[in-house]
Design a protein around this motif. Structure first.
Motif, PDB file in Angstrom:
ATOM      1  N   THR A 103       0.806  -1.251   0.040  1.00 31.54           N
ATOM      2  CA  THR A 103       0.095  -0.062   0.036  1.00 31.54           C
ATOM      3  C   THR A 103       0.807   1.186  -0.087  1.00 31.54           C
ATOM      4  O   THR A 103       0.788   2.203  -0.806  1.00 31.54           O
ATOM      5  CB  THR A 103      -0.907   0.104   1.421  1.00 31.54           C
ATOM      6  OG1 THR A 103      -1.547  -1.175   1.269  1.00 31.54           O
ATOM      7  CG2 THR A 103      -1.704   1.305   1.328  1.00 31.54           C
ATOM      8  N   ALA A 104       2.014   1.234   0.706  1.00 38.34           N
ATOM      9  CA  ALA A 104       2.704   2.524   0.836  1.00 38.34           C
ATOM     10  C   ALA A 104       3.652   2.498  -0.600  1.00 38.34           C
ATOM     11  O   ALA A 104       3.668   3.758  -0.937  1.00 38.34           O
ATOM     12  CB  ALA A 104       3.823   2.084   2.023  1.00 38.34           C
ATOM     13  N   LEU A 105       3.878   1.549  -1.062  1.00 34.94           N
ATOM     14  CA  LEU A 105       4.607   1.526  -2.368  1.00 34.94           C
ATOM     15  C   LEU A 105       3.620   2.029  -3.555  1.00 34.94           C
ATOM     16  O   LEU A 105       4.102   3.054  -4.284  1.00 34.94           O
ATOM     17  CB  LEU A 105       5.225   0.237  -2.898  1.00 34.94           C
ATOM     18  CG  LEU A 105       6.240  -0.052  -2.022  1.00 34.94           C
ATOM     19  CD1 LEU A 105       6.767  -1.539  -2.225  1.00 34.94           C
ATOM     20  CD2 LEU A 105       7.601   0.846  -2.409  1.00 34.94           C
ATOM     21  N   LEU A 106       2.523   1.598  -3.375  1.00 34.08           N
ATOM     22  CA  LEU A 106       1.457   1.996  -4.438  1.00 34.08           C
ATOM     23  C   LEU A 106       1.130   3.781  -4.116  1.00 34.08           C
ATOM     24  O   LEU A 106       1.155   4.490  -5.064  1.00 34.08           O
ATOM     25  CB  LEU A 106       0.216   1.436  -4.299  1.00 34.08           C
ATOM     26  CG  LEU A 106       0.287   0.099  -4.955  1.00 34.08           C
ATOM     27  CD1 LEU A 106      -1.072  -0.943  -4.641  1.00 34.08           C
ATOM     28  CD2 LEU A 106       0.365  -0.010  -6.340  1.00 34.08           C
ATOM     29  N   ALA A 107       1.112   4.300  -2.967  1.00 32.87           N
ATOM     30  CA  ALA A 107       0.898   5.633  -2.496  1.00 32.87           C
ATOM     31  C   ALA A 107       2.126   6.356  -3.251  1.00 32.87           C
ATOM     32  O   ALA A 107       1.861   7.230  -3.812  1.00 32.87           O
ATOM     33  CB  ALA A 107       0.751   5.963  -1.240  1.00 32.87           C
ATOM     34  N   LEU A 108       3.351   5.969  -2.994  1.00 30.42           N
ATOM     35  CA  LEU A 108       4.601   6.537  -3.677  1.00 30.42           C
ATOM     36  C   LEU A 108       4.465   6.611  -5.141  1.00 30.42           C
ATOM     37  O   LEU A 108       4.832   7.798  -5.777  1.00 30.42           O
ATOM     38  CB  LEU A 108       5.870   5.882  -3.210  1.00 30.42           C
ATOM     39  CG  LEU A 108       6.153   6.090  -1.639  1.00 30.42           C
ATOM     40  CD1 LEU A 108       7.587   5.152  -1.195  1.00 30.42           C
ATOM     41  CD2 LEU A 108       6.465   7.476  -1.324  1.00 30.42           C
ATOM     42  N   ILE A 109       4.052   5.756  -5.956  1.00 29.70           N
ATOM     43  CA  ILE A 109       3.977   5.499  -7.275  1.00 29.70           C
ATOM     44  C   ILE A 109       3.102   6.545  -7.656  1.00 29.70           C
ATOM     45  O   ILE A 109       3.081   7.376  -8.640  1.00 29.70           O
ATOM     46  CB  ILE A 109       3.703   4.120  -7.818  1.00 29.70           C
ATOM     47  CG1 ILE A 109       4.924   3.483  -7.495  1.00 29.70           C
ATOM     48  CG2 ILE A 109       3.448   4.332  -9.077  1.00 29.70           C
ATOM     49  CD1 ILE A 109       4.809   1.754  -7.905  1.00 29.70           C
ATOM     50  N   GLU A 110       1.984   6.684  -6.959  1.00 26.46           N
ATOM     51  CA  GLU A 110       0.647   7.479  -7.484  1.00 26.46           C
ATOM     52  C   GLU A 110       1.128   9.092  -7.193  1.00 26.46           C
ATOM     53  O   GLU A 110       1.002   9.678  -7.919  1.00 26.46           O
ATOM     54  CB  GLU A 110      -0.476   7.133  -6.834  1.00 26.46           C
ATOM     55  CG  GLU A 110      -1.198   6.013  -7.054  1.00 26.46           C
ATOM     56  CD  GLU A 110      -2.156   5.291  -6.355  1.00 26.46           C
ATOM     57  OE1 GLU A 110      -2.722   6.008  -5.379  1.00 26.46           O
ATOM     58  OE2 GLU A 110      -2.888   4.277  -6.593  1.00 26.46           O
ATOM     59  N   ASP A 111       1.860   9.291  -6.227  1.00 29.44           N
ATOM     60  CA  ASP A 111       2.329  10.784  -5.786  1.00 29.44           C
ATOM     61  C   ASP A 111       3.161  11.117  -6.635  1.00 29.44           C
ATOM     62  O   ASP A 111       3.293  12.497  -6.900  1.00 29.44           O
ATOM     63  CB  ASP A 111       2.592  10.615  -4.394  1.00 29.44           C
ATOM     64  CG  ASP A 111       1.615  10.627  -3.180  1.00 29.44           C
ATOM     65  OD1 ASP A 111       0.360  11.008  -3.660  1.00 29.44           O
ATOM     66  OD2 ASP A 111       1.878  10.346  -2.177  1.00 29.44           O
ATOM     67  N   GLY A 112       3.971  10.165  -7.249  1.00 28.13           N
ATOM     68  CA  GLY A 112       5.098  10.411  -8.167  1.00 28.13           C
ATOM     69  C   GLY A 112       4.383  10.923  -9.687  1.00 28.13           C
ATOM     70  O   GLY A 112       5.318  11.497 -10.453  1.00 28.13           O
TER      71      GLY A 112
END
Length: 97
Positions: free
Chosen positions: A87-96
């Motif tokens: 979940t944290a990795l997906l959030a980082l990708i979406e924010d990027g």
């Protein structure tokens, strides 16, 4: 060419043998029957190793082999990431983006 008797006379008297005398002798000699085969001599020493030969031509493609049997089912692998990490990795990708 000398006769057999002429050659006998030359050789008996101590005549120095010439090449022509030997040729004449060989011409008048009567050959007898061939003798039996002699025994084989000992094996000679092995010769030196020869040079490496040239590379040969590539051969034709061989026929297709038979299919192998299916492999056994593998075991499930342990998850590499926990649910929270995913979940944290997906959030980082979406924010990027």
């Amino acid at each position: 060419m000398a006769t057999k008797d002429e050659l006998k006379e030359r050789f008996v008297t101590g005549h120095v043998i010439t090449e022509q005398d030997m040729n004449d002798l060989l011409d008048v000699i009567e050959r007898g029957p061939e003798g039996p085969q002699g025994e084989q001599g000992p094996q000679g020493q092995r010769g030196p190793k020869g040079d490496k030969g040239d590379k040969g031509d590539t051969g034709e493609q061989g026929p297709q082999g038979t299919a192998g049997s299916d492999g056994a089912d593998g075991q499930d692998a342990e998850p590499q990431f926990t649910e929270e990490q995913v979940t944290a990795l997906l959030a980082l990708i979406e924010d990027g983006e």
